[in-house]
Design a protein around this motif. Structure first.
Motif, PDB file in Angstrom:
ATOM      1  N   VAL A 402       0.876  -1.217   0.068  1.00  0.00           N
ATOM      2  CA  VAL A 402       0.031   0.046   0.042  1.00  0.00           C
ATOM      3  C   VAL A 402       0.778   1.299   0.052  1.00  0.00           C
ATOM      4  O   VAL A 402       0.627   2.028  -0.727  1.00  0.00           O
ATOM      5  N   TRP A 403       1.844   1.237   0.902  1.00  0.00           N
ATOM      6  CA  TRP A 403       2.732   2.404   0.810  1.00  0.00           C
ATOM      7  C   TRP A 403       3.715   2.461  -0.332  1.00  0.00           C
ATOM      8  O   TRP A 403       3.932   3.625  -0.932  1.00  0.00           O
ATOM      9  N   GLY A 404       3.898   1.379  -0.966  1.00  0.00           N
ATOM     10  CA  GLY A 404       4.740   1.452  -2.168  1.00  0.00           C
ATOM     11  C   GLY A 404       3.899   1.979  -3.519  1.00  0.00           C
ATOM     12  O   GLY A 404       4.155   2.813  -4.219  1.00  0.00           O
ATOM     13  N   ASP A 405       2.657   1.515  -3.493  1.00  0.00           N
ATOM     14  CA  ASP A 405       1.660   2.191  -4.337  1.00  0.00           C
ATOM     15  C   ASP A 405       1.520   3.607  -4.126  1.00  0.00           C
ATOM     16  O   ASP A 405       1.299   4.369  -5.403  1.00  0.00           O
ATOM     17  N   ALA A 406       1.212   3.976  -2.866  1.00  0.00           N
ATOM     18  CA  ALA A 406       1.009   5.542  -2.712  1.00  0.00           C
ATOM     19  C   ALA A 406       2.283   6.197  -3.116  1.00  0.00           C
ATOM     20  O   ALA A 406       2.228   7.308  -4.093  1.00  0.00           O
ATOM     21  N   ALA A 407       3.353   5.817  -2.906  1.00  0.00           N
ATOM     22  CA  ALA A 407       4.824   6.529  -3.327  1.00  0.00           C
ATOM     23  C   ALA A 407       4.874   6.601  -4.695  1.00  0.00           C
ATOM     24  O   ALA A 407       5.372   7.641  -5.491  1.00  0.00           O
ATOM     25  N   SER A 408       4.620   5.397  -5.565  1.00  0.00           N
ATOM     26  CA  SER A 408       4.721   5.435  -6.837  1.00  0.00           C
ATOM     27  C   SER A 408       3.706   6.318  -7.580  1.00  0.00           C
ATOM     28  O   SER A 408       3.858   6.936  -8.529  1.00  0.00           O
ATOM     29  N   GLN A 409       2.448   6.319  -6.872  1.00  0.00           N
ATOM     30  CA  GLN A 409       1.307   7.451  -7.714  1.00  0.00           C
ATOM     31  C   GLN A 409       1.787   8.527  -7.545  1.00  0.00           C
ATOM     32  O   GLN A 409       1.677   9.360  -8.511  1.00  0.00           O
ATOM     33  N   ILE A 410       2.162   9.132  -6.376  1.00  0.00           N
ATOM     34  CA  ILE A 410       2.763  10.358  -6.205  1.00  0.00           C
ATOM     35  C   ILE A 410       3.846  10.767  -7.189  1.00  0.00           C
ATOM     36  O   ILE A 410       3.939  11.756  -7.747  1.00  0.00           O
ATOM     37  N   PHE A 411       4.832   9.833  -7.234  1.00  0.00           N
ATOM     38  CA  PHE A 411       5.939  10.101  -8.040  1.00  0.00           C
ATOM     39  C   PHE A 411       5.525  10.430  -9.411  1.00  0.00           C
ATOM     40  O   PHE A 411       6.191  11.532 -10.037  1.00  0.00           O
ATOM     41  N   TYR A 412       4.760   9.304  -9.854  1.00  0.00           N
ATOM     42  CA  TYR A 412       4.619   9.515 -11.439  1.00  0.00           C
ATOM     43  C   TYR A 412       3.387  10.447 -11.568  1.00  0.00           C
ATOM     44  O   TYR A 412       3.665  11.238 -12.890  1.00  0.00           O
ATOM     45  N   SER A 413       2.609  10.650 -10.885  1.00  0.00           N
ATOM     46  CA  SER A 413       1.524  11.734 -11.137  1.00  0.00           C
ATOM     47  C   SER A 413       1.963  13.164 -11.220  1.00  0.00           C
ATOM     48  O   SER A 413       1.327  13.909 -12.093  1.00  0.00           O
TER      49      SER A 413
END
Length: 776
Positions: A402-413
């Motif tokens: 969950v934390w990995g998906d959150a970090a990835s989404q912030i980074f890419y968006s």
């Protein structure tokens, strides 16, 4: 030799400009207005001698040195190169007295923009700060906000996902966003030019260009598909509403034709066949799915054959393998051409045209989102979808995924490490408050993602209620959400074509907003790297060339196997490489250049140092989070699939090569630069190759203060912008406690510059009489 003397005067002139106290602003501005309005008459000469013949030698000399050396304003003419103007003056040749700078100012004043001290004549600036903010919002808010975030939110704990999402925004998203904006704004250069800060790491800039190239190619293909859906919606009945089309199969079930048919009531034999056809167990074939993929007939238990629907103009006419390109879809190719034509015409004048377009492209999607939001929440069953979207599952907050998906989404968006943020900020005024902008834009992007989730899941909840199914059975992400699930849900609404038009028009505008910045990133990098006057004047041809190349490279993605390659590029070209590039950027700036040096640069630019929180994030927290994202991506890696189609190993190898092609630029260029660097030992060469180049710093000479103040006359090759000469500025009264000393020092500096040059001093330079000169 003459050019060197002229450059010396330029340096002294800018030094004199920097010494003017704030209290003298009114007098200086009035004097400048006078000189701009009467460029061919020296004000002191007019006052002392009365009317002067414009053709006299004395007045000709003044006219020559009073002309601007560089304009660089897009759409205007350019004057002589500094060296050329100095040579013409020394040889007594007349220089045209057309006041290019004044004309450019008048032209921009008509558009509501008045120049100020931060205006860059060579590269241009945003007309106002709203244009920059809107462009950056359009760049950050893209298709991922609509088709990726809502799905991640409901799959990772609903409302509980917002906790790690906003934590990552605060500790990684906003700090990296601020770093890139301040980086580009300080140097006024694109993603290549900024690496004068540490030339050995210029490969990071090339890596950003490669990433932007990949994304720009396939992103516009997605926009062209949205164009096709938009054009297909210009009808009384949406073509994916019923199952009576040539491309439909016997397995097609329309929720309007058979409102009581759900998964639980379908014959088991049909369920088995459809699950294999769609690679999803116990799922019916919807007309929107068949319209998207093309006609499919189960051939046996392990293969699917696809019947051509080119004549019927379904969207993909999908082939059975990534290597089977089949035929180019003419309707998609036509829409791709339309998409690139729109992008080119919006960028043909650079930021002067795109800055006006974003007033519409960056704001109207919010109008559409709001319309769809109020329509969606009033539908029956909408509350069910919203509950699935936001109901917290607090146990999932402890899962690393969950934390990995959150970090990835912030980074890419947010678009970090694409080069677009650096490029857009490079057109800011030097003293613009990019700290404020980074917070506003980042928060706006994240709030938009949350807001879009309500729009998506309210309609999907209504569709699930209509079918009597769980929301999880109709929720998808990526192209499946934008082009299959949501369009089908729209068929349930009254006046369905209207809502479809609005939805796909919103997708088009969101895609174009990102595409503008991707193309401008490449064009700016090329123009800044070449850096001569010719390419500045011919920037429109560079834009055209990049647009044509992007169109040609996108043609394979309009073939029958195009969606396979689009997803391959999306999964590999802009995933691992972005994380690595961003991590190296943080390390090189904070630890090679030095966090203290960078903080002083930001303070020089903004008037205050970066907050301690941001300095800590830049040095420790953000690089750590980025590194953990990379580890997470490696650990969670799974072979790419499309539905249940698994890509062959050779296709995955191509994907890794695409990811490697951007990262490999960094060590290759580092080795190349290291070999070209002088030094007695390897350690000395390493130090020389990583230290800032001589021309690193603010682009305008007036901003090069402190350790950036020029100690030797700069040359045009330094990439610095020369401003119009006003030699008698040294004699303007200056307000302050040390007025007399300032005036004396300024006069002495000007006289020293004139005395040491080979260029004759203008007759009006009082205070220099008796000073020896080497000029004729």
């Amino acid at each position: 030799m003459v050019g060197k003397g002229a450059k010396g005067m330029l340096a002294m002139e800018e030094a004199g400009d920097a010494s003017v106290s704030p209290g003298a602003g009114r007098g200086v501005n009035e004097w400048r207005r006078h000189t701009h309005s009467t460029p061919s008459v020296h004000p002191k000469m007019a006052a002392a001698q009365g009317p002067v013949d414009p053709s006299s030698p004395e007045q000709m000399s003044w006219r020559m040195i009073s002309q601007p050396l560089h304009t660089g304003v897009e759409g205007t003419s350019h004057s002589l190169h500094p060296a050329e103007s100095g040579e013409a003056w020394a040889q007594g040749e007349a220089i045209p007295t057309r006041d290019i700078t004044h004309e450019a100012y008048e032209d921009e004043s008509e558009n509501g923009f008045m120049p100020d001290e931060d205006h860059s004549l060579q590269r241009g600036n945003w007309g106002n700060q709203i244009e920059f903010v809107l462009t950056s919002v359009g760049y950050a808010v893209g298709l991922g906000n609509v088709w990726r975030f809502p799905y991640l939110c409901y799959r990772n704990g609903g409302g509980a996902f917002l906790v790690p999402y906003f934590v990552m925004l605060i500790f990684c998203g906003i700090p990296i966003f601020f770093m890139e904006l301040s980086f580009g704004q300080f140097a006024s250069q694109g993603c290549l030019g900024v690496w004068r800060i540490s030339p050995m790491f210029k490969g990071v800039g090339y890596g950003m260009m490669v990433v932007s190239t990949y994304i720009g190619i396939y992103y516009n293909v997605v926009v062209c598909i949205a164009f096709y859906y938009f054009f297909s919606s210009l009808t009384s009945v949406l073509p994916w509403t019923y199952c009576d089309n040539p491309w439909n199969t016997p397995n097609c079930v329309s929720i309007l034709e058979n409102p009581n048919i759900t998964k639980s009531t379908q014959p088991s034999a049909m369920l088995g066949n459809v699950s294999q056809a769609l690679n999803q167990t116990l799922q019916r074939t919807s007309p929107s799915e068949e319209y998207w993929r093309g006609s499919s007939q189960p051939r046996d238990q392990t293969h699917i054959s696809y019947v051509s629907c080119i004549d019927s103009f379904c969207v993909l006419n999908l082939s059975d393998d990534v290597g089977n390109f089949g035929e180019v879809q003419v309707h998609l190719l036509s829409c791709l051409l339309v998409s690139w034509v729109v992008v080119f015409f919006c960028l043909m004048q650079g930021i002067r045209s795109s800055g006006k377009v974003v007033y519409f492209t960056a704001t109207f999607p919010y109008v559409v989102l709001t319309i769809l939001f109020f329509r969606g929440v009033t539908l029956e069953g909408a509350s069910t979808g919203i509950k699935y979207y936001l109901t917290p599952q607090w146990d999932k907050i402890l899962e690393a995924k969950v934390w990995g998906d959150a970090a990835s989404q912030i980074f890419y968006s947010l678009g970090c490490a694409w080069g677009g943020l650096i490029t857009m900020a490079s057109y800011n005024r030097f003293h613009n408050n990019c700290y404020r902008d980074s917070v506003v834009i980042s928060v706006t992007n994240c709030v938009t993602s949350v807001y879009a989730g309500f729009v998506i899941f309210s309609v999907l909840g209504s569709m699930a209620n209509h079918l009597g199914e769980d929301v999880s059975q109709v929720a998808e992400h990526g192209p499946g959400l934008a082009f299959v699930a949501y369009p089908e849900a729209l068929t349930l609404l009254p006046i369905a074509p209207l809502w479809s038009l609005l939805f796909f028009f919103m997708l088009i505008l969101m895609g174009l907003g990102t595409q503008f910045c991707l193309l401008e990133t490449l064009v700016t990098a090329i123009v800044d790297e070449v850096g001569n006057q010719w390419i500045l004047q011919q920037k429109i041809y560079v834009t055209f060339g990049v647009a044509v190349a992007g169109f040609l490279l996108g043609i394979p993605l309009t073939s029958q196997a195009g969606i396979y390659w689009l997803l391959l590029m999306d999964n590999y070209a802009a995933s691992y490489s972005l994380v690595i590039i961003s991590c190296i950027m943080c390390v090189s700036i904070m630890y090679i250049y030095g966090h203290q040096n960078y903080s002083e640069d930001v303070q020089m630019m903004l008037g205050f140092p970066p907050p301690c929180f941001f300095q800590i994030c830049w040095r420790f927290i953000s690089p750590t989070i980025i590194f953990l994202i990379l580890i997470f991506l490696v650990i969670q890696y799974q072979p790419i699939t499309y539905n249940q189609y698994r890509y062959p190993s050779w296709a995955e190898a191509i994907g890794f090569l695409m990811a490697l092609s951007s990262v490999i630029c960094i060590p290759f260029y580092a080795l190349f630069h290291f070999r070209r660097t002088d030094g007695d030992t390897l350690l000395q060469r390493l130090k020389n190759s990583t230290k800032p180049s001589r021309d690193w710093g603010p682009a305008l000479l007036k901003h090069r203060t402190g350790r950036y103040a020029p100690t030797i006359p700069p040359s045009p090759e330094d990439g610095l912008e020369f401003q119009p000469l006003h030699l008698d500025k040294a004699q303007i009264p200056m307000v302050g406690s040390n007025d007399s000393s300032r005036l004396q020092d300024s006069q002495m500096n000007t006289c020293m510059s004139l005395g040491n040059s080979e260029v004759p001093a203008p007759p009006s330079s009082t205070g220099c009489q008796g000073l020896p000169s080497r000029g004729p």
